[in-house]
Every structure is written in structure tokens, then in C-alpha cells.
Design a protein around this motif. Structure first.
Motif, PDB file in Angstrom:
ATOM      1  N   THR A 241       0.823  -1.208   0.000  1.00 49.89           N
ATOM      2  CA  THR A 241       0.000   0.000   0.000  1.00 49.89           C
ATOM      3  C   THR A 241       0.859   1.261   0.000  1.00 49.89           C
ATOM      4  OG1 THR A 241      -0.183  -0.174   2.417  1.00 49.89           O
ATOM      5  CG2 THR A 241      -1.992  -1.056   1.102  1.00 49.89           C
ATOM      6  N   TYR A 242       2.054   1.183   0.599  1.00 50.34           N
ATOM      7  CA  TYR A 242       2.971   2.321   0.577  1.00 50.34           C
ATOM      8  C   TYR A 242       3.375   2.649  -0.864  1.00 50.34           C
ATOM      9  CZ  TYR A 242       6.891   5.293   2.043  1.00 50.34           C
ATOM     10  OH  TYR A 242       7.745   6.349   2.225  1.00 50.34           O
ATOM     11  N   PHE A 260      -3.575   2.369   3.589  1.00 49.51           N
ATOM     12  CA  PHE A 260      -2.283   2.678   4.200  1.00 49.51           C
ATOM     13  C   PHE A 260      -2.424   2.878   5.709  1.00 49.51           C
ATOM     14  CE2 PHE A 260       1.018   5.736   5.467  1.00 49.51           C
ATOM     15  CZ  PHE A 260       2.147   5.025   5.091  1.00 49.51           C
ATOM     16  N   ARG A 261      -3.474   3.560   6.112  1.00 45.47           N
ATOM     17  CA  ARG A 261      -3.725   3.753   7.549  1.00 45.47           C
ATOM     18  C   ARG A 261      -4.007   2.422   8.244  1.00 45.47           C
ATOM     19  NH1 ARG A 261      -7.787   8.987   7.957  1.00 45.47           N
ATOM     20  NH2 ARG A 261      -6.176  10.628   7.862  1.00 45.47           N
ATOM     21  N   LEU A 262      -4.841   1.602   7.609  1.00 46.94           N
ATOM     22  CA  LEU A 262      -5.206   0.317   8.207  1.00 46.94           C
ATOM     23  C   LEU A 262      -3.991  -0.585   8.364  1.00 46.94           C
ATOM     24  CD1 LEU A 262      -7.317  -1.768   9.147  1.00 46.94           C
ATOM     25  CD2 LEU A 262      -7.611  -2.401   6.733  1.00 46.94           C
ATOM     26  N   PHE A 263      -3.207  -0.744   7.292  1.00 45.03           N
ATOM     27  CA  PHE A 263      -2.048  -1.630   7.354  1.00 45.03           C
ATOM     28  C   PHE A 263      -0.905  -1.009   8.161  1.00 45.03           C
ATOM     29  CE2 PHE A 263      -3.862  -3.298   3.200  1.00 45.03           C
ATOM     30  CZ  PHE A 263      -4.443  -4.394   3.820  1.00 45.03           C
ATOM     31  N   GLY A 264      -0.902   0.329   8.284  1.00 48.09           N
ATOM     32  CA  GLY A 264       0.061   0.973   9.168  1.00 48.09           C
ATOM     33  C   GLY A 264      -0.178   0.596  10.623  1.00 48.09           C
ATOM     34  N   LEU A 265      -1.453   0.425  10.997  1.00 51.72           N
ATOM     35  CA  LEU A 265      -1.782  -0.055  12.338  1.00 51.72           C
ATOM     36  C   LEU A 265      -1.468  -1.544  12.477  1.00 51.72           C
ATOM     37  CD1 LEU A 265      -5.214   1.748  12.876  1.00 51.72           C
ATOM     38  CD2 LEU A 265      -2.985   2.413  13.791  1.00 51.72           C
ATOM     39  N   LEU A 266      -1.687  -2.294  11.392  1.00 49.50           N
ATOM     40  CA  LEU A 266      -1.442  -3.739  11.442  1.00 49.50           C
ATOM     41  C   LEU A 266       0.033  -4.051  11.638  1.00 49.50           C
ATOM     42  CD1 LEU A 266      -2.490  -6.659  11.097  1.00 49.50           C
ATOM     43  CD2 LEU A 266      -2.141  -6.396   8.629  1.00 49.50           C
TER      44      LEU A 266
END
Length: 319
Positions: A241-242, A260-266
Motif C-alpha cells: 500500500t505504501y 495505508f492507515r489500516l495496514f500501518g496499524l497492522l
């Protein structure tokens, strides 16, 4: 993911990761250092370094991100030196973790081999040499961030980012390959070879002492496989996503930002849950955790008993 949903989810999820991640990393350090069955394995040194790296990520990246999103405490948007340094440390520490896993996979492969030269690599002395060399290589590989990133202002809002389009595309692809393509490929190759070697060794009859050591090594290998799986699940979506966000098309910007926000938290989950993955997944680790707790409990009871005895003795002398 809308701003309101992201704000609320971050508010409650990130402190949980910080608290439980800190507890888990400290317990990992204690177990791999104080418990002899774990400490005697060279693979444990890589697990200890992973726990230390988890702590650094929690307090250098996860906690500051939470403070920035919830309380607008964001030195990266105010100080250029902090912007560059924090980005450099974040990317370096994120990348260091999977390469430690690669080294642990190599260690397990060498342990499973019947070749004496390979088995000599799986020693604490070699591990204590490979870890700093790998760290020096990775931190040097990300030194260009000090040039590419800076503090800037867009529409009266300060950001810490790369404002050069060419460098943004470069760093996106750089992270994709260096963090999320090369390490998983190496992990899969090394783990596959290790499994093949283990299948061959099952046909051999070993003495009792070697069988016990083999059982311990197999449990450590199981822990490693679980960590590899978690690492791939958490890291790969974030890097993909980045890159998508870097090469964004206008009509997909909102979707890419949400992902990006979701997977950044993951990806932060990967640095907060290793202890709990080990505990739930391997009886050997649970057994060592139980023994460690009992040792601490006995020491506390002995200390309190001595203290009570001294008070009673002191009281009888006075009377």
C-alpha cells in the motif's frame, strides 16, 4: 477508513499495543536470559534482539504516532532534525526485525544440518557477530533518508515527508524490496531447507540426550515459523500500500490512504505480540514461563520469610 473512525480506533488500540507489547518484550528478555534451556541456544540470542527491537519500535514509533494523532504532539512537524532522525530510525528498525528472523532461520538450518561446518555457524559466538554486522548494514542502507526527508509546509500545515516526487517513488520501491520481498523469500527458502533436513533426521536413532536437545530445537523452530508467518502477514500489506500511495492515481487516492492507515496499524501488531504468539503456540515456551514465574515466586517468599524472621528476632531481643 474515515478520519473519525481512524481517530477512535487509534485512540484505544495503540495504548493497548504499547502496554502489552512492553510487558511481552520484557518477559521475552527475562526468559531468554534467565532460563538456561532457552539461553543455551544461539537462536535465543536472535529472539532476544527481536524483543529489544520491538521495545525500540514501540517507544520510538508507535507511542509518538499515538501522541501525534490524539494530542497533536508531533515534534516531526516542528523540528527538521527530529523529522529526519525519527524517519531514519523508524524505517531502519522496521527493516531490522525481518532480517533478524532471516538470521534465526539460518541458525535453525545450520542446527538441523549434519555438516559439522554448518553446525559451527549455529553458535552464540557467531550470532553475537552477525547481529551487529547486520544492524550496521541496515542502518547504513537507510542513511539516504537524512537527505530525502525534511520538514515542510503545505497549505499552512507542517509535514515530515519527502517532497521530491522522484525520491518518494524511489523510497517506496526501496522499502518494498528491502523490507517485504527479500526477507520473506529468504525465510521461505531457509525454512524449506530446514524442514527437508529435519525429515531426514527423523529416520535416525539418536541417544536420549541428543533427542532432548532435538526436541528443544524443534520447539524453537516452531516459534520461529510462527514469527515468520506473523511477520509476512503484517509487513507485506503495509509495503504494498505504501508503493500504491506513492504511485497513486487521483481516483484511487482515498482508497489508498485508507488502506495505508489500516495496514500501518497492522504492522505495529507485529512488534507487540511476539511473546503472546510464543506462549500460545509452543508448550515448551509455556513450560519455561511457568518455571520462571515459580522461581520468582519462591524468591519473593524466601525474602519475605527472612524479613519476618529478622523482625521477630529483633523484637525478642528488645523484650
Amino acid at each position: 477508513m474515515s478520519d473519525a473512525v481512524y481517530f477512535q480506533f487509534t485512540r484505544y488500540s495503540q495504548p493497548i499495543l504499547v502496554i502489552f507489547g512492553t510487558i511481552g518484550a520484557v518477559l521475552n528478555q527475562a526468559l531468554f536470559y534467565y532460563r538456561k534451556p532457552l539461553r543455551m541456544s544461539s537462536c535465543s540470542l536472535y529472539f532476544r534482539m527481536l524483543s529489544l527491537n520491538d521495545l525500540l519500535v514501540i517507544y520510538i514509533t508507535i507511542l509518538p504516532l499515538w501522541l501525534a494523532s490524539q494530542f497533536n504532539i508531533n515534534p516531526s512537524a516542528s523540528y527538521d532534525w527530529y523529522c529526519r532522525l525519527k524517519t531514519y530510525l523508524t524505517d531502519s528498525l522496521y527493516t531490522f526485525s525481518p532480517y533478524l528472523v532471516v538470521l534465526a532461520c539460518l541458525d535453525r538450518l545450520c542446527t538441523s544440518s549434519t555438516n559439522n561446518r554448518l553446525r559451527k555457524i549455529a553458535t552464540i559466538r557467531i550470532a553475537s557477530y552477525l547481529i551487529p554486522c547486520t544492524a550496521a548494514f541496515i542502518f547504513a542502507a537507510y542513511s539516504h533518508i537524512f537527505i530525502g526527508y525534511k520538514r515542510g509546509v503545505v497549505a499552512n500545515v507542517a509535514y515530515c515527508a519527502s517532497f521530491d516526487a522522484s525520491y518518494s517513488k524511489f523510497i517506496g520501491l526501496y522499502i518494498l524490496f528491502f523490507l517485504c520481498i527479500i526477507p520473506p523469500i529468504l525465510m521461505v527458502i531457509l525454512c524449506s531447507i530446514t524442514l527437508i533436513l529435519l525429515r531426514r533426521q527423523r529416520r535416525r536413532i539418536m541417544p536420549v540426550n541428543q533427542a532432548r536437545l532435538r526436541q528443544r530445537d524443534n520447539q524453537l523452530l516452531k516459534m520461529l515459523f510462527m514469527y515468520v508467518t506473523l511477520n509476512v502477514i503484517c509487513n507485506v500489506p503495509f509495503a504494498v500500500t505504501y508503493v500504491m500511495l506513492t504511485f497513486e492515481q487521483p481516483k484511487y487516492v482515498a482508497l489508498h490512504v485508507s488502506l495505508f492507515r489500516l495496514f500501518g496499524l497492522l504492522i505495529n501488531v507485529n512488534f507487540s505480540t511476539s511473546f503472546y504468539v510464543y506462549t500460545l503456540g509452543t508448550p515448551f515456551y509455556r513450560h519455561e514461563l511457568y518455571n520462571f514465574i515459580m522461581v520468582i515466586k519462591n524468591k519473593i517468599q524466601q525474602t519475605s520469610g527472612v524479613y519476618v524472621q529478622k523482625r521477630e528476632t529483633h523484637g525478642s531481643v528488645r523484650t
